[in-house]
Motif scaffolding. Structure first.
Motif, PDB file in Angstrom:
ATOM      1  N   TYR A  38      82.884 -35.102 104.699  1.00 56.06           N
ATOM      2  CA  TYR A  38      83.598 -35.980 106.003  1.00 56.06           C
ATOM      3  C   TYR A  38      82.650 -36.574 107.075  1.00 56.06           C
ATOM      4  O   TYR A  38      83.308 -37.848 107.950  1.00 56.06           O
ATOM      5  CB  TYR A  38      85.041 -35.710 107.014  1.00 56.06           C
ATOM      6  N   THR A  52      96.230 -39.048 100.340  1.00 57.60           N
ATOM      7  CA  THR A  52      97.018 -37.851 101.323  1.00 57.60           C
ATOM      8  C   THR A  52      98.611 -38.176 101.899  1.00 57.60           C
ATOM      9  O   THR A  52      98.897 -39.573 101.156  1.00 57.60           O
ATOM     10  CB  THR A  52      96.483 -37.434 102.552  1.00 57.60           C
ATOM     11  N   GLU A  55      99.158 -41.527 103.145  1.00 57.86           N
ATOM     12  CA  GLU A  55      98.447 -42.724 102.801  1.00 57.86           C
ATOM     13  C   GLU A  55      99.280 -43.596 101.871  1.00 57.86           C
ATOM     14  O   GLU A  55      99.221 -43.917 100.856  1.00 57.86           O
ATOM     15  CB  GLU A  55      97.441 -42.729 102.197  1.00 57.86           C
ATOM     16  N   GLU A  85      96.858 -34.448 118.002  1.00 63.02           N
ATOM     17  CA  GLU A  85      96.803 -35.375 116.441  1.00 63.02           C
ATOM     18  C   GLU A  85      95.469 -34.300 115.200  1.00 63.02           C
ATOM     19  O   GLU A  85      93.754 -34.470 116.223  1.00 63.02           O
ATOM     20  CB  GLU A  85      96.750 -36.440 115.476  1.00 63.02           C
ATOM     21  N   GLY A  87      92.821 -33.769 113.096  1.00 65.90           N
ATOM     22  CA  GLY A  87      92.359 -34.452 111.721  1.00 65.90           C
ATOM     23  C   GLY A  87      93.198 -35.448 111.236  1.00 65.90           C
ATOM     24  O   GLY A  87      93.057 -35.075 110.074  1.00 65.90           O
ATOM     25  N   GLU A 117      88.570 -34.306 115.991  1.00 65.85           N
ATOM     26  CA  GLU A 117      87.566 -34.943 114.828  1.00 65.85           C
ATOM     27  C   GLU A 117      86.702 -34.902 114.995  1.00 65.85           C
ATOM     28  O   GLU A 117      85.856 -35.744 116.078  1.00 65.85           O
ATOM     29  CB  GLU A 117      88.766 -36.714 114.857  1.00 65.85           C
ATOM     30  N   THR A 118      85.675 -34.652 114.401  1.00 67.45           N
ATOM     31  CA  THR A 118      84.315 -34.363 114.322  1.00 67.45           C
ATOM     32  C   THR A 118      83.871 -35.583 113.570  1.00 67.45           C
ATOM     33  O   THR A 118      82.735 -35.464 114.293  1.00 67.45           O
ATOM     34  CB  THR A 118      83.734 -32.787 113.749  1.00 67.45           C
ATOM     35  N   SER A 119      84.041 -36.274 113.087  1.00 70.89           N
ATOM     36  CA  SER A 119      83.609 -37.024 111.807  1.00 70.89           C
ATOM     37  C   SER A 119      82.975 -38.449 112.685  1.00 70.89           C
ATOM     38  O   SER A 119      84.585 -38.988 113.136  1.00 70.89           O
ATOM     39  CB  SER A 119      84.350 -36.962 110.917  1.00 70.89           C
ATOM     40  N   LEU A 122      84.870 -41.602 111.058  1.00 70.59           N
ATOM     41  CA  LEU A 122      86.627 -41.497 111.052  1.00 70.59           C
ATOM     42  C   LEU A 122      86.933 -41.710 111.992  1.00 70.59           C
ATOM     43  O   LEU A 122      88.036 -42.375 112.509  1.00 70.59           O
ATOM     44  CB  LEU A 122      87.195 -39.891 110.253  1.00 70.59           C
ATOM     45  N   GLN A 126      89.765 -44.768 112.915  1.00 68.44           N
ATOM     46  CA  GLN A 126      90.714 -44.544 113.255  1.00 68.44           C
ATOM     47  C   GLN A 126      91.410 -45.135 114.534  1.00 68.44           C
ATOM     48  O   GLN A 126      92.208 -45.336 115.362  1.00 68.44           O
ATOM     49  CB  GLN A 126      90.995 -42.745 114.249  1.00 68.44           C
ATOM     50  N   ASP A 140      86.229 -33.163 119.965  1.00 66.71           N
ATOM     51  CA  ASP A 140      85.280 -31.840 118.339  1.00 66.71           C
ATOM     52  C   ASP A 140      86.787 -31.144 118.305  1.00 66.71           C
ATOM     53  O   ASP A 140      87.077 -30.335 117.629  1.00 66.71           O
ATOM     54  CB  ASP A 140      84.204 -31.681 119.685  1.00 66.71           C
ATOM     55  N   GLU A 156      97.431 -32.251 106.753  1.00 67.28           N
ATOM     56  CA  GLU A 156      95.628 -32.271 105.287  1.00 67.28           C
ATOM     57  C   GLU A 156      94.518 -30.900 106.092  1.00 67.28           C
ATOM     58  O   GLU A 156      93.027 -31.817 106.172  1.00 67.28           O
ATOM     59  CB  GLU A 156      95.660 -32.401 104.590  1.00 67.28           C
ATOM     60  N   ALA A 160      90.828 -28.178 105.170  1.00 61.98           N
ATOM     61  CA  ALA A 160      89.646 -28.820 105.242  1.00 61.98           C
ATOM     62  C   ALA A 160      88.574 -27.374 106.063  1.00 61.98           C
ATOM     63  O   ALA A 160      87.588 -27.491 106.312  1.00 61.98           O
ATOM     64  CB  ALA A 160      89.113 -29.809 105.962  1.00 61.98           C
ATOM     65  N   LEU A 161      89.095 -26.259 106.651  1.00 64.08           N
ATOM     66  CA  LEU A 161      88.499 -25.488 107.492  1.00 64.08           C
ATOM     67  C   LEU A 161      88.457 -24.370 106.399  1.00 64.08           C
ATOM     68  O   LEU A 161      88.616 -23.877 105.640  1.00 64.08           O
ATOM     69  CB  LEU A 161      89.322 -25.140 108.092  1.00 64.08           C
TER      70      LEU A 161
HETATM   71  N1  SAH Z   1      95.284 -36.091 108.091  1.00 66.60           N
HETATM   72  C1  SAH Z   1      94.434 -36.675 107.013  1.00 66.60           C
HETATM   73  C2  SAH Z   1      93.377 -36.282 107.246  1.00 66.60           C
HETATM   74  C3  SAH Z   1      93.358 -35.214 106.096  1.00 66.60           C
HETATM   75  S1  SAH Z   1      91.614 -34.499 105.741  1.00 66.60           S
HETATM   76  C4  SAH Z   1      95.105 -37.384 106.480  1.00 66.60           C
HETATM   77  O1  SAH Z   1      96.119 -36.897 106.700  1.00 66.60           O
HETATM   78  O2  SAH Z   1      95.202 -38.381 105.495  1.00 66.60           O
HETATM   79  C5  SAH Z   1      91.150 -33.592 106.984  1.00 66.60           C
HETATM   80  C6  SAH Z   1      90.783 -34.283 108.325  1.00 66.60           C
HETATM   81  O3  SAH Z   1      89.951 -32.654 108.993  1.00 66.60           O
HETATM   82  C7  SAH Z   1      88.887 -35.061 108.340  1.00 66.60           C
HETATM   83  O4  SAH Z   1      90.097 -36.133 109.618  1.00 66.60           O
HETATM   84  C8  SAH Z   1      88.457 -34.596 108.558  1.00 66.60           C
HETATM   85  O5  SAH Z   1      87.238 -35.008 109.180  1.00 66.60           O
HETATM   86  C9  SAH Z   1      88.989 -34.030 109.543  1.00 66.60           C
HETATM   87  N2  SAH Z   1      87.969 -32.495 110.299  1.00 66.60           N
HETATM   88  C10 SAH Z   1      87.352 -31.640 108.938  1.00 66.60           C
HETATM   89  N3  SAH Z   1      87.467 -30.817 109.853  1.00 66.60           N
HETATM   90  C11 SAH Z   1      87.640 -30.828 111.042  1.00 66.60           C
HETATM   91  C12 SAH Z   1      87.146 -29.649 112.341  1.00 66.60           C
HETATM   92  N4  SAH Z   1      86.071 -28.204 111.600  1.00 66.60           N
HETATM   93  N5  SAH Z   1      86.998 -30.024 113.150  1.00 66.60           N
HETATM   94  C13 SAH Z   1      88.055 -31.341 113.492  1.00 66.60           C
HETATM   95  N6  SAH Z   1      88.489 -31.561 112.765  1.00 66.60           N
HETATM   96  C14 SAH Z   1      87.798 -31.785 111.570  1.00 66.60           C
END
Ligand code: SAH
Length: 369
Positions: A38, A52, A55, A85, A87, A117-119, A122, A126, A140, A156, A160-161
């Motif tokens: 990411y 997702t 989208e 929000e 992620g 959001e950590t990325s 992204l 955003q 963060d 979603e 991803a965790l």
């Molecule tokens: N919610 C969005 C994206 C889902 S993908 C959608 O439905 O389209 C996962 C998202 O979580 C990405 O933006 C990714 O960068 C973020 N993310 C992943 N691990 C994270 C963490 N530990 N802390 C914060 N954001 C995180």
């Protein structure tokens, strides 16, 4: 795989420290500051790796925006509300939610947008998506968002965790680890799963209900997800508000099974093969999220399926409305998106929604018995 790749960095770490837990591998593959999946790219959309719900259609974010507006009214319409929000991906869901929220101007005026959001990649995406609509503040971690009544959305995000995997062996439960494949040359490292030798500290993570699972069974636990759900629950209990968590996964409690999966360019890929270049996710255990949020002090409702939630929030009516002014091709696209979001062949039953709320809030929209 050459030097300067995530595989090289992971191989160096394993050579030094020994095998990694699946959770540590997953955390690096997704979140390594330079090479994490990411961190370095925008993986969404038809040209990316996966699509997702936000989208697929604007209807998804719009209905969530209306869910938030309704929740704000139930809270008595506080003059300031943090719309958080977790992620947010490309920011599409938030943009559609804010546009829909304009139907209730006092709510729209009360909203302060906070994105966890950590990325950096992204975050930039955003910012661009939301520029015409809001001036978000980025964080963060959820803990870093200032106190106050909140409405929190996570689509979603939890999948991803990092998860950890514990396997039942003839000698008891042992943690599954990621090690270097000794047959691979040093300059082209490969990874393989091994079982931790001796008494795995991870064995204590196996839920009581699964302790007697047959030899060979794999149990997945996500301490990282539980921690976030606990913070969510405590925040709602202390400052008021509600949260909506949508993801794919187990509805009725933890089950055995290896659900770690890698996806690249809309197809499954081997999970250990391309760290940093494929998305890694695992089933979300909703019962465990709900339990952690309750421990934090919140009430939990559901999970219900995504199809149920969106239908109860009025997606069929919304689709009809959009189709009234649409050209025939657009109308067909709206029907296809609808089917994808609520149909059993799409995301309708695989994806589920869990609502969390402050004590006394009652069931949020869509979660009434
Ligand atoms: N919610 C969005 C994206 C889902 S993908 C959608 O439905 O389209 C996962 C998202 O979580 C990405 O933006 C990714 O960068 C973020 N993310 C992943 N691990 C994270 C963490 N530990 N802390 C914060 N954001 C995180």
């Amino acid at each position: 795989m050459a030097a300067g790749t995530l595989a090289a960095a992971l191989a160096a770490r394993i050579a030094l420290e020994g095998p990694l837990t699946v959770g540590a591998f997953m955390a690096e593959a997704l979140g390594h500051p330079r090479f994490g999946y990411y961190m370095k790219q925008d993986p969404f959309g038809a040209a990316g790796d996966f699509v997702t719900a936000p989208e697929v259609s604007q209807m998804f974010g719009e209905l969530i925006g209306l869910w938030c507006a309704d929740a704000w009214q139930r809270m008595g319409g506080p003059p300031e509300i943090r719309l958080i929000e977790l992620g947010p991906g490309r920011g599409t869901l938030m943009a559609d939610a804010l546009r829909a929220a304009a139907v209730l101007p006092p709510f729209r005026a009360a909203v302060r947008v906070h994105l966890v959001e950590t990325s950096p990649t992204l975050r930039a995406r955003q910012a661009a998506t939301l520029a015409p609509l809001a001036r978000p503040t980025w964080h963060d971690r959820l803990e870093d968002v200032p106190d106050g009544p909140s409405l929190i959305v996570a689509n979603e995000f939890f999948d991803a965790l990092p998860i950890r995997q514990i396997q039942r062996t003839v000698h008891g439960w042992a943690e599954r680890l990621v090690d270097l494949d000794p047959d691979a040359p040093e300059e082209a490292p490969r990874f393989r799963f091994v079982l931790e030798l001796g008494r795995s500290p991870g064995r204590t993570l196996v839920p009581d209900s699964l302790r007697d699972a047959p030899v060979g069974s794999i149990v997945e636990v996500s301490p990282a997800s539980r921690a976030v759900a606990g913070v969510l629950g405590a925040r709602l209990a202390a400052h008021g508000g509600a949260a909506l968590v949508i993801d794919y996964g187990y509805g009725d409690g933890p089950a055995v099974g290896d659900t770690l999966q890698a996806v690249r360019r809309h197809a499954y890929a081997p999970v250990l093969e391309e760290p940093g270049d494929a998305d890694l996710t695992a089933h979300v255990d909703f019962a465990s999220l709900a339990a952690a949020a309750r421990e934090g002090g919140a009430e939990a409702y559901g999970p219900i399926t995504q199809g149920e939630l969106l239908t109860r929030l009025g997606i069929l009516q919304r689709a009809q409305m959009l189709k009234r002014t649409a050209a025939p091709k657009q109308a067909a696209d709206i029907d296809a998106a609808l089917e994808r979001l609520i149909g059993a062949a799409g995301m309708g039953t695989l994806f589920r929604a869990l609502a969390l709320a402050a004590p006394g809030f009652g069931p949020p929209a869509g979660f009434e018995p």
